[in-house]
Structures are given as structure tokens and as C-alpha cells.
Design a protein around this motif. Structure first.
Motif, PDB file in Angstrom:
ATOM      1  N   TYR A  64       0.806  -1.222   0.000  1.00 46.03           N
ATOM      2  CA  TYR A  64       0.000   0.000   0.000  1.00 46.03           C
ATOM      3  C   TYR A  64       0.842   1.277   0.000  1.00 46.03           C
ATOM      4  O   TYR A  64       0.472   2.268   0.609  1.00 46.03           O
ATOM      5  N   ASP A  65       1.985   1.250  -0.665  1.00 42.66           N
ATOM      6  CA  ASP A  65       2.754   2.475  -0.834  1.00 42.66           C
ATOM      7  C   ASP A  65       2.611   2.949  -2.273  1.00 42.66           C
ATOM      8  O   ASP A  65       1.774   2.452  -3.030  1.00 42.66           O
ATOM      9  N   TYR A  69       0.233   1.403  -5.540  1.00 38.07           N
ATOM     10  CA  TYR A  69      -0.894   2.127  -6.128  1.00 38.07           C
ATOM     11  C   TYR A  69      -0.672   2.455  -7.602  1.00 38.07           C
ATOM     12  O   TYR A  69      -1.599   2.382  -8.403  1.00 38.07           O
ATOM     13  N   ASP A  73      -2.962   1.446 -10.894  1.00 39.12           N
ATOM     14  CA  ASP A  73      -3.453   2.460 -11.823  1.00 39.12           C
ATOM     15  C   ASP A  73      -3.106   2.157 -13.277  1.00 39.12           C
ATOM     16  O   ASP A  73      -3.697   2.737 -14.187  1.00 39.12           O
ATOM     17  N   SER A 114      -9.196   5.406  -8.501  1.00 41.48           N
ATOM     18  CA  SER A 114      -8.168   4.965  -7.544  1.00 41.48           C
ATOM     19  C   SER A 114      -7.732   6.127  -6.653  1.00 41.48           C
ATOM     20  O   SER A 114      -7.533   5.963  -5.445  1.00 41.48           O
ATOM     21  N   THR A 115      -7.575   7.304  -7.249  1.00 38.80           N
ATOM     22  CA  THR A 115      -7.193   8.491  -6.469  1.00 38.80           C
ATOM     23  C   THR A 115      -8.274   8.832  -5.453  1.00 38.80           C
ATOM     24  O   THR A 115      -7.981   9.137  -4.285  1.00 38.80           O
ATOM     25  N   ARG A 118      -8.136   6.306  -2.575  1.00 40.57           N
ATOM     26  CA  ARG A 118      -6.989   6.511  -1.691  1.00 40.57           C
ATOM     27  C   ARG A 118      -7.186   7.728  -0.779  1.00 40.57           C
ATOM     28  O   ARG A 118      -6.707   7.752   0.354  1.00 40.57           O
ATOM     29  N   GLN A 120      -9.738   8.508   0.701  1.00 40.01           N
ATOM     30  CA  GLN A 120     -10.611   8.165   1.835  1.00 40.01           C
ATOM     31  C   GLN A 120      -9.806   7.893   3.106  1.00 40.01           C
ATOM     32  O   GLN A 120     -10.327   7.998   4.218  1.00 40.01           O
ATOM     33  N   ASN A 121      -8.523   7.554   2.921  1.00 34.98           N
ATOM     34  CA  ASN A 121      -7.672   7.319   4.095  1.00 34.98           C
ATOM     35  C   ASN A 121      -7.489   8.582   4.932  1.00 34.98           C
ATOM     36  O   ASN A 121      -7.159   8.497   6.123  1.00 34.98           O
ATOM     37  N   TYR A 139     -14.329   2.229  -1.540  1.00 33.24           N
ATOM     38  CA  TYR A 139     -13.151   1.589  -0.949  1.00 33.24           C
ATOM     39  C   TYR A 139     -13.356   0.084  -0.852  1.00 33.24           C
ATOM     40  O   TYR A 139     -12.464  -0.705  -1.172  1.00 33.24           O
ATOM     41  N   TRP A 142     -13.203  -1.403  -4.385  1.00 29.87           N
ATOM     42  CA  TRP A 142     -11.920  -1.238  -5.066  1.00 29.87           C
ATOM     43  C   TRP A 142     -10.786  -1.990  -4.385  1.00 29.87           C
ATOM     44  O   TRP A 142      -9.932  -2.574  -5.047  1.00 29.87           O
ATOM     45  N   MET A 143     -10.783  -1.973  -3.065  1.00 31.87           N
ATOM     46  CA  MET A 143      -9.631  -2.497  -2.336  1.00 31.87           C
ATOM     47  C   MET A 143      -9.839  -3.905  -1.794  1.00 31.87           C
ATOM     48  O   MET A 143      -8.862  -4.645  -1.628  1.00 31.87           O
TER      49      MET A 143
END
Length: 376
Positions: A64-65, A69, A73, A114-115, A118, A120-121, A139, A142-143
Motif C-alpha cells: 500500500y505504498d 498504487y 493504476d 483509484s485516487t 486513496r 478516503q484514508n 473503498y 476497489w480495495m
């Protein structure tokens, strides 16, 4: 680290290294067919990058870095790149234009969504209520589901289907040589079948899991997860080798439509050419060339050349050498001759050097001269 994990690392690394090496070479190549080579180079580098990221995760890196990601994408562009590679190999003077942007729309949608996911974090505090309805379910979809892989597989199937139609129905006037056509059909079929299988497994597993258990579903710990990447590694390794071998293929050219009278004339020349090879065995002349052949037929050399190109779809040397190779194969069936070495038989068939014989056998039969004796 157990033996199975080490084996996975080796297999993924083999595909990644192969793809990166040949991708870099093709990216720098400056042959006539450089557009196709550059498209294949980008595809190889992206596939290799995917394998590198996955290998890093086996070492506990990249969870998850940014590497992870960016990899996600880029996954929806592979199918389009395959399609453009086939177009570049089968359409003369292909170059990207504004009409092609639609094929990059899935990639743009993936980057946008995707952006959003992400981001949402920034708001999530561990509770569902901390996110909007779209943020939470986006989320989740997608995840925690195989959504990205399902869509990526479907896109590859869609674009390989389009590529197959293009190969079966090329543009008017375009003649695709058998070497190019065979290679492209093989690669497209391999990708289509593999990702059809992947899509069926993804959907089947998801439906079965949801129907039989109330546990939380994580696609990246499922039984097929790493075998899926091993398959990608094999495809990457293979397409890298085969694409590199064909990097010097010339661009396709369009044949102009002949008027009926000219076409009939060239067909008559073609028949005369074939007759003199079959009955007079003109190909056995070691120093035979275009002018000598034309002189024998009592016609202009340019008519011989045009007939070979327009009617028989071949070049002079390939045409002559096909008869010589057939003669060598015939001699190998003769009990009085087959004990001689291949070079002796090749010289008797009209070849004037060992290197010419070796190149011709490899080009026309796809085997080495040493295999010729066993292939009869």
C-alpha cells in the motif's frame, strides 16, 4: 522463507527481468517497424513492473505504498497496448492520433477512481460513519474485491477479440506475411485464453465464496493469487523473446490494385516461373539471379519481380530457395543419396554456400539444418 515462496520469487523475477531487458532494447530500437517495437516495449515494461511490485511484497516491501498504487493504476491499459501492437504490425505507417484517445479512457477512469479511493484514508477513523456512502462502498469495491483484476481481464479479452478480427480481416490491399501473421495470432490467442480463464476463476471464486461463507473476502489471499502472477510472468517472458526476435521485421506495405489486363499478364508470368522450376529445375543453377531467370523466360526482369510480389507474395531468393529446400528433402528420401552430408545435398540442390542453406532452412521451415534430416 519456504520453498514455495522462493520458487514464486524465481518465476516472477525471471519474467520481470526478461521483460525489462527486452523492453529497454525495443524502446531504443530504430528499425523500420519502430512504432510496433516501442508499443511492445511499453507493454513489457508495465508487465515487468507489475511483477517487480508483486515480488517486493513477498519480501514484505511495497504494501500500500506508491509502488503498489501506481501498479494498480496501470493495469487497465494492457489490453489496449496489445491491440495497438497488432495494429502497428498490420497497418502501414501507423501512428497515434486523436481518434485513439477513447482506448485510454479505461485507464483515465481507473486513475480517477483509484485516487478518490486513496483519499478516503484521510477521513477514515476506523468506522464506517467517518466516510461518505460513495467513499465507503468505493473503498470496499476497489480495495477488498477483485474488481480491478476482473475489469483488467475483461478489457484484455475485449481487445484481443478486436485484434483477432483485425488479423482475419486486414485493411484492403494489405498482405500479411505468414511469419508475422502466425506470431500475432499465437500471442493474441494465448492472452485471450489465459485471461478468459482468469476471469472465470475470479468470478467463480467470488460467487462461491459469498454463497458459502460469511467471512470477509480478500482476493489477495485467495488460492489463485500467486499462480495468476506466475502466468503473467510466463506470458511476459515469452512475448519478450518472440517480440525481440521479430524486432527487425519491415513495416507492412499496401499493394496497389492491378487492372485486370496487368493482373492476367503477371499470373501468366507466375505460371511460367513455376513451370520452369518444376520441369527444367532452373533452381539448381547456383548463380541463378533475377536477370538470368528473366532471360530464360524471355521476358523483362521487372515483370518477374512484379509477378513474384503481386501474385506469389514472395521475393525472388525466397521463391528459388523454397524449391531448393524441397529438393534437399527429396534427396533425403532417396536411399542412394541420404547417406551424404547435408551440405553436399544442398549444393546439389542449387545452394552455393553453407550459410545461405542454413538461413533458408531456418527462415522457411523454422528448424535448424540438423533437424532437417529427422523432419523428413
Amino acid at each position: 522463507m519456504d520453498t514455495f515462496t522462493i520458487l514464486i520469487i524465481v518465476l516472477l523475477s525471471a519474467g520481470a527481468i526478461q521483460g525489462l531487458v527486452f523492453g529497454a532494447i525495443l524502446l531504443k530500437s530504430n528499425t523500420r517497424n519502430k512504432t510496433a517495437n516501442k508499443i511492445l516495449a511499453v507493454l513489457l515494461i508495465l508487465l515487468s513492473y507489475r511483477l517487480v511490485v508483486q515480488t517486493m511484497r513477498l519480501f514484505g516491501l511495497g504494501y500500500y505504498d506508491g509502488w503498489y498504487y501506481v501498479m494498480l493504476d496501470l493495469s487497465w491499459i494492457h489490453g489496449a497496448l496489445l491491440y495497438f501492437y497488432v495494429i502497428a504490425q498490420t497497418q502501414p505507417g501507423f501512428s497515434f492520433n486523436k481518434s485513439h484517445w477513447i482506448h485510454f479512457l479505461p485507464l483515465m477512469l481507473q486513475v480517477i477512481f483509484s485516487t478518490f479511493v486513496r483519499l478516503q484514508n484521510l477521513y477514515w477513523d476506523g468506522t464506517k460513519e467517518s466516510l461518505s456512502w460513495l467513499g465507503y462502498w468505493g473503498y470496499w469495491l476497489w480495495m477488498n474485491q477483485p474488481t480491478i483484476y476482473i475489469v483488467a481481464s475483461a478489457l484484455i479479452i475485449f481487445y484481443t477479440h478486436k485484434a483477432e478480427k483485425l488479423l482475419h480481416h486486414p485493411s484492403e490491399g494489405v498482405i500479411i506475411d505468414s511469419e508475422r501473421l502466425g506470431w500475432l495470432k499465437t500471442i493474441i490467442t494465448a492472452f485471450k485464453l489465459y485471461f478468459s480463464m482468469v476471469l472465470l476463476i475470479l468470478l467463480g471464486d467470488l460467487i462461491f465464496f459469498k454463497a458459502t461463507t460469511d467471512e470477509y473476502y480478500f482476493y489477495f489471499i485467495r488460492f489463485y493469487y500467486y499462480p495468476f502472477f506466475i502466468g503473467i510472468s510466463i506470458l511476459t517472458y515469452w512475448i519478450g523473446i518472440e517480440g525481440f526476435k521479430r524486432k527487425d521485421l519491415q513495416e507492412i506495405t499496401v499493394k496497389t490494385k492491378l487492372d485486370p489486363e496487368k493482373e492476367q499478364q503477371l499470373k501468366m508470368v507466375a505460371k511460367a516461373l513455376q513451370k520452369c522450376m518444376q520441369e527444367q529445375e532452373l533452381f539448381k543453377e547456383p548463380n541463378l539471379n533475377l536477370n538470368k531467370t528473366a532471360e530464360f523466360l524471355r521476358i523483362k526482369p521487372y515483370l518477374v519481380s512484379q509477378s513474384l510480389n503481386e501474385v506469389l507474395n514472395t521475393k525472388f531468393n525466397d521463391f528459388i530457395n523454397s524449391y531448393r529446400i524441397a529438393e534437399v528433402q527429396k534427396l533425403l528420401l532417396d536411399p542412394k543419396k541420404n547417406k551424404h552430408n547435408l551440405l553436399t545435398l544442398a549444393m546439389e540442390a542449387g545452394f552455393n554456400s553453407k550459410s545461405s542453406f542454413n538461413r533458408s532452412v531456418k527462415k522457411q521451415l523454422g528448424i535448424s539444418p540438423n533437424e532437417l534430416r529427422n523432419a523428413r
